[in-house]
Enzyme design. Structure first.
Site, PDB file in Angstrom:
ATOM      1  N   PRO A   1       0.734  -1.192   0.373  1.00  0.00           N
ATOM      2  CA  PRO A   1      -0.445   0.133   0.433  1.00  0.00           C
ATOM      3  C   PRO A   1       1.364   1.175   0.233  1.00  0.00           C
ATOM      4  O   PRO A   1       0.350   2.530  -0.229  1.00  0.00           O
ATOM      5  CB  PRO A   1      -1.009  -0.327   0.577  1.00  0.00           C
ATOM      6  CG  PRO A   1      -0.016  -0.567   2.134  1.00  0.00           C
ATOM      7  CD  PRO A   1       0.584  -1.946   1.607  1.00  0.00           C
TER       8      PRO A   1
ATOM      9  N   ASP B   1       3.433   1.225 -11.594  1.00  0.00           N
ATOM     10  CA  ASP B   1       2.805   2.175 -11.315  1.00  0.00           C
ATOM     11  C   ASP B   1       3.196   3.508 -10.465  1.00  0.00           C
ATOM     12  O   ASP B   1       4.127   3.470  -9.854  1.00  0.00           O
ATOM     13  CB  ASP B   1       1.361   1.274 -10.330  1.00  0.00           C
ATOM     14  CG  ASP B   1       1.000   0.075 -11.318  1.00  0.00           C
ATOM     15  OD1 ASP B   1       1.073  -0.148 -12.031  1.00  0.00           O
ATOM     16  OD2 ASP B   1       0.425  -0.025 -10.257  1.00  0.00           O
TER      17      ASP B   1
ATOM     18  N   LYS C   1      -1.394   4.688 -14.302  1.00  0.00           N
ATOM     19  CA  LYS C   1      -2.889   5.518 -14.792  1.00  0.00           C
ATOM     20  C   LYS C   1      -3.303   5.640 -13.780  1.00  0.00           C
ATOM     21  O   LYS C   1      -3.007   5.891 -12.968  1.00  0.00           O
ATOM     22  CB  LYS C   1      -3.750   3.819 -15.346  1.00  0.00           C
ATOM     23  CG  LYS C   1      -2.991   3.182 -16.285  1.00  0.00           C
ATOM     24  CD  LYS C   1      -3.891   2.029 -15.988  1.00  0.00           C
ATOM     25  CE  LYS C   1      -3.842   1.232 -17.478  1.00  0.00           C
ATOM     26  NZ  LYS C   1      -2.827   1.040 -18.265  1.00  0.00           N
TER      27      LYS C   1
ATOM     28  N   GLY D   1      -0.152  -1.467  -4.611  1.00  0.00           N
ATOM     29  CA  GLY D   1      -1.227  -3.050  -3.424  1.00  0.00           C
ATOM     30  C   GLY D   1      -0.601  -4.246  -4.275  1.00  0.00           C
ATOM     31  O   GLY D   1       0.827  -4.951  -3.740  1.00  0.00           O
TER      32      GLY D   1
ATOM     33  N   MET E   1     -10.725   2.197  -5.652  1.00  0.00           N
ATOM     34  CA  MET E   1     -11.393   3.349  -7.135  1.00  0.00           C
ATOM     35  C   MET E   1     -12.413   3.770  -6.622  1.00  0.00           C
ATOM     36  O   MET E   1     -13.242   4.110  -7.583  1.00  0.00           O
ATOM     37  CB  MET E   1     -11.044   2.762  -8.734  1.00  0.00           C
ATOM     38  CG  MET E   1      -9.285   2.341  -8.732  1.00  0.00           C
ATOM     39  SD  MET E   1      -9.107   1.303 -10.083  1.00  0.00           S
ATOM     40  CE  MET E   1      -9.482  -0.660  -9.422  1.00  0.00           C
TER      41      MET E   1
END
Length: 464
Positions: A226, A249, A271, A303, A384
């Site tokens: 996380p 990411d 993203k 994650g 999200m």
């Protein structure tokens, strides 16, 4: 970083130390490991300092340090344990423009001396910018236990062999060669046969690596957790250090990326929900391209890579190219969020199921079995869900969810700027106001720990 770490060449160069007591002796034990030309300025130095002088390891001057001598020195230490004397030394050093250290006085020093692990010529320096010497000592102890005692001798032998080792391709093959020598074959050979044994092993390893077939590329799909680097798995840390190329990411914490080798190629392939993003096909192309060059590629995902990480799409892309891979799980945001709340994701008598859902997918806001989620015993981790919060709220209330169902909101989970909020379902959108970082929602779970704010529904929201 307030102090920039450097290694200063002091061989045959003057270093001045003013003082002759216990503090001076302690500092000299470290300075005498160098090849510096050390002079101690003190009218009556300790017996240990006099013994070092008799052994020609340093010089003693009973006269005070002069401005001309300070100008010639590369470093000046004030270690008299007398504030007025050390302050005079500081003024002389400032006038001379020479780097100055006041022993045990961080505020008045221009530089600090780190804790040292000495495997000459291999030296490890550990600093805490003077804030936590006990931590530096603990790190020093741990590293001391890990490094072979003969590592310095092996490094000197290896230095003479570097031109021959350049026959190996630069990159992973050459790294593996040196790793085998320094941490496997070399120490054992040196202990058994000394320098001759270490040199023999170098030639044997070089022949072995020259004749070996080039290693094919490989990709590791690794969960970065996380955010908190302490929550990385041990395997993830090892692969971070070994990777030639890291494709990460956007949400991977910068502190985690700092664990990579400096020579590694690091590329963000991030993203943003409903915002700028690298096309998934472009990510596939990057993975395949670098693996085709023989690189060890680390695809680092926030994650856990198996939870809303589009892992299957990337696996399908490499399967078409017959690329080898491994998957290393990470701590997913839902688990870290529950820990932050002081709660469990499941509890007997409360919920017999746990739903892990996303707020939006490739088509937009994601649809779910809202009627089932609206049941009183439903618990869900919503990823999200910040942008889709009003949509989620509306769907749940429309299908009969209790407006006062608790929702915990965790922003920047596990990071230093973590924020925890709590709200009933009908105050969810208001509770998300001004949260700019990544958010995970735990629907049906209230915090046990302290929260930054508990939101209550506005009167107009009660009819939602």
């Amino acid at each position: 970083m307030k102090y920039f770490p450097v290694f200063l060449d002091v061989a045959q160069r003057p270093v001045a130390l003013v003082g002759g007591g216990a503090a001076a002796v302690a500092k000299l034990r470290l300075l005498l490991k160098t090849e510096a030309d050390i002079t101690v300025y003190d009218p009556a130095p300790a017996a240990q300092i006099r013994a070092w002088a008799q052994a020609d390891l340093l010089k003693i001057s009973k006269a005070p340090l002069t401005l001309d001598q300070a100008r010639q020195a590369q470093l000046i230490y004030a270690a008299s344990e007398d504030d007025s004397c050390d302050a005079r030394t500081q003024k002389i050093a400032q006038s001379a423009g020479t780097w100055f250290n006041w022993v045990d006085n961080l505020e008045q020093s221009q530089f600090i001396t780190p804790a040292i692990i000495d495997r000459d010529p291999v030296t490890v320096a550990i600093g805490t910018e003077g804030t936590a010497p006990v931590v530096a000592r603990a790190i020093k102890r741990d590293i001391e236990e890990r490094l072979p005692q003969n590592l310095g001798a092996l490094a000197s032998i290896g230095q003479t062999f570097r031109s021959l080792a350049e026959a190996l391709p630069f990159g992973r093959i050459r790294r593996d060669f040196w790793s085998r020598f320094y941490f496997s074959k070399g120490p054992a050979a040196y202990d058994a046969e000394g320098v001759a044994g270490a040199k023999r092993v170098l030639h044997e390893l070089l022949a072995e690596f020259k004749s070996a077939s080039p290693k094919p590329g490989h990709v590791d799909f690794v969960g970065a957790g996380p955010g908190d680097p302490a929550l990385l798995t041990h395997k993830a840390r090892v692969l971070l250090h070994e990777a030639d190329v890291i494709l990460h990411d956007r949400l991977v914490d910068r502190r985690i990326l700092e664990l990579a080798r400096r020579e590694a190629t690091v590329i963000e392939v991030g993203k943003t929900g409903f915002g700028p993003a690298m096309a998934q096909d472009d990510i596939h192309h990057l993975i395949v391209e670098h693996v085709a060059r023989g690189a060890q590629v680390l695809r680092l995902k926030s994650g856990d890579p198996t939870v809303f990480g589009r892992l299957d799409e990337e696996l399908e892309a490499i399967a078409a190219q017959d690329i080898s891979y491994s998957i290393v799980p990470g701590i997913t945001a839902a688990s870290a969020a529950a820990a932050a709340l002081g709660r469990s994701l499941t509890r007997r008598g409360r919920n017999s199921q746990l739903r892990v859902i996303t707020g939006h997918d490739m088509a937009g806001y994601a649809e779910h079995d809202w009627r089932d989620l609206a049941k009183p015993d439903a618990v869900a981790a919503i990823y999200m869900g910040k942008t889709a919060a009003r949509f989620i709220q509306g769907r749940l209330l429309m299908h009969g969810a209790d407006p006062l169902t608790p929702v915990s909101i965790i922003e920047n989970c596990s990071r230093p700027d973590q924020v925890i909020r709590s709200a009933p379902l009908n105050a969810l959108t208001e509770a998300l106001h001004n949260l700019a970082g990544p958010v995970v929602l735990l629907y049906g779970i209230s915090p046990r720990t302290a929260v930054s704010h508990v939101f209550q529904p506005q009167e107009a929201d009660l009819c939602l």
